[in-house]
Scaffold this motif. Structure first.
Motif, short mmCIF file in Angstrom:
data_model
loop_
_atom_site.label_atom_id
_atom_site.label_comp_id
_atom_site.label_asym_id
_atom_site.label_seq_id
_atom_site.Cartn_x
_atom_site.Cartn_y
_atom_site.Cartn_z
N SER A 192 -7.64 -3.56 -3.22
CA SER A 192 -6.70 -3.03 -2.75
C SER A 192 -6.60 -1.34 -4.38
O SER A 192 -6.66 -0.52 -3.75
N LEU A 193 -6.88 -1.60 -4.83
CA LEU A 193 -6.65 -0.80 -6.72
C LEU A 193 -7.99 0.17 -6.27
O LEU A 193 -8.59 1.23 -6.68
N VAL A 194 -9.32 -0.91 -5.67
CA VAL A 194 -10.93 0.11 -5.24
C VAL A 194 -10.95 0.72 -3.51
O VAL A 194 -11.68 2.03 -4.29
N GLU A 195 -10.34 0.36 -3.44
CA GLU A 195 -10.22 0.93 -2.00
C GLU A 195 -9.31 2.08 -2.15
O GLU A 195 -9.40 3.32 -1.50
N LEU A 196 -8.69 2.44 -2.79
CA LEU A 196 -7.64 3.05 -2.63
C LEU A 196 -8.90 4.58 -3.79
O LEU A 196 -8.20 5.64 -3.85
N ASP A 197 -8.76 3.97 -4.63
CA ASP A 197 -9.75 4.67 -5.21
C ASP A 197 -11.32 5.32 -4.89
O ASP A 197 -11.85 6.59 -4.99
N ASN A 198 -11.57 4.69 -3.34
CA ASN A 198 -13.21 4.72 -2.55
C ASN A 198 -12.61 6.65 -2.07
O ASN A 198 -11.63 6.45 -1.24
N SER A 199 -13.34 7.22 -2.78
CA SER A 199 -12.95 8.98 -1.63
C SER A 199 -14.46 9.04 -0.90
O SER A 199 -15.63 8.71 -1.30
N ASP A 200 -13.95 9.40 0.61
CA ASP A 200 -14.87 9.35 2.20
C ASP A 200 -15.29 10.57 1.69
O ASP A 200 -15.10 11.54 2.05
N ASP A 201 -16.86 10.84 0.65
CA ASP A 201 -17.89 11.98 0.34
C ASP A 201 -18.61 11.86 1.28
O ASP A 201 -19.22 12.01 1.11
N GLY A 202 -19.02 11.20 2.58
CA GLY A 202 -20.36 10.83 3.14
C GLY A 202 -20.27 12.16 3.94
O GLY A 202 -21.84 12.58 4.17
N GLY A 203 -20.04 13.66 3.93
CA GLY A 203 -20.70 14.60 3.41
C GLY A 203 -19.99 15.90 3.52
O GLY A 203 -18.31 16.19 2.64
#
Length: 179
Positions: free
Chosen positions: A125-136
């Motif tokens: 959950s910590l890793v997923e919260l840190d995930n930024s969806d910068d796919g474009g």
């Protein structure tokens, strides 16, 4: 944000449960019962570090996406330390006895099928919260200040060269006809 938290928790729980069940039921003790880890022992730390490292690699941005393998590797390495920390906190301050089939009563940090999903769920959950969806680029983003659109780019030209370049360009262009 809540969606990411739940997705990370589920990813961690699934990975932790798969690894924990494989360890718990794949490696039987000498008596044929489930494997008991000594609470606070080396095997518990190694299992927690390996599971949270694996969770760090696969939670968040997938490592097979272009340019994401470095981020996945770093999250996996940080996960090793976080896994050791979470196992230490659980075994030192939260070692509660739980009834478990085939064992009787054991500390929850002695059963990999219980403590590995808990640690992997927290770190996932910590890793997923840190995930930024910068796919474009964001949709609908207009041309802001300093952005160049299209293939043209602005080039700074010295003043003396600019005068000569415009005179040269004007002399080589064909004249426009007005109708």
């Amino acid at each position: 944000m809540l969606k990411r938290l739940v997705v990370g928790l589920l990813k961690g729980l699934v990975l932790g449960a798969a690894i924990g069940a494989g360890i718990q039921y794949g490696l039987h003790s000498a008596t044929g019962g489930p494997l008991l880890v000594t609470s606070g022992g080396l095997l518990g730390y190694l299992l927690a570090m390996g599971t949270s490292g694996t969770t760090g690699v696969f939670a968040g941005k997938p490592p097979w996406r272009e340019g994401a393998w470095i981020e996945a590797l770093l999250k996996g390495l940080v996960g090793v330390g976080i896994g050791a920390l979470l196992y230490w906190l659980g075994s030192a301050y939260g070692a509660v006895q739980l009834p478990f089939p085939g064992v009787g009563s054991a500390a929850w940090t002695a059963l990999p099928v219980i403590f590995l999903p808990a640690i992997a769920g927290v770190y996932g959950s910590l890793v997923e919260l840190d995930n930024s969806d910068d796919g474009g680029a964001k949709k609908g983003s207009g041309g802001g200040k300093g952005e160049t659109r299209g293939p043209r780019a602005r080039v700074a030209v010295d003043d003396d060269d600019a005068l000569g370049a415009t005179e040269h360009a004007a002399s080589t262009r064909p004249a426009r006809r007005r109708i």
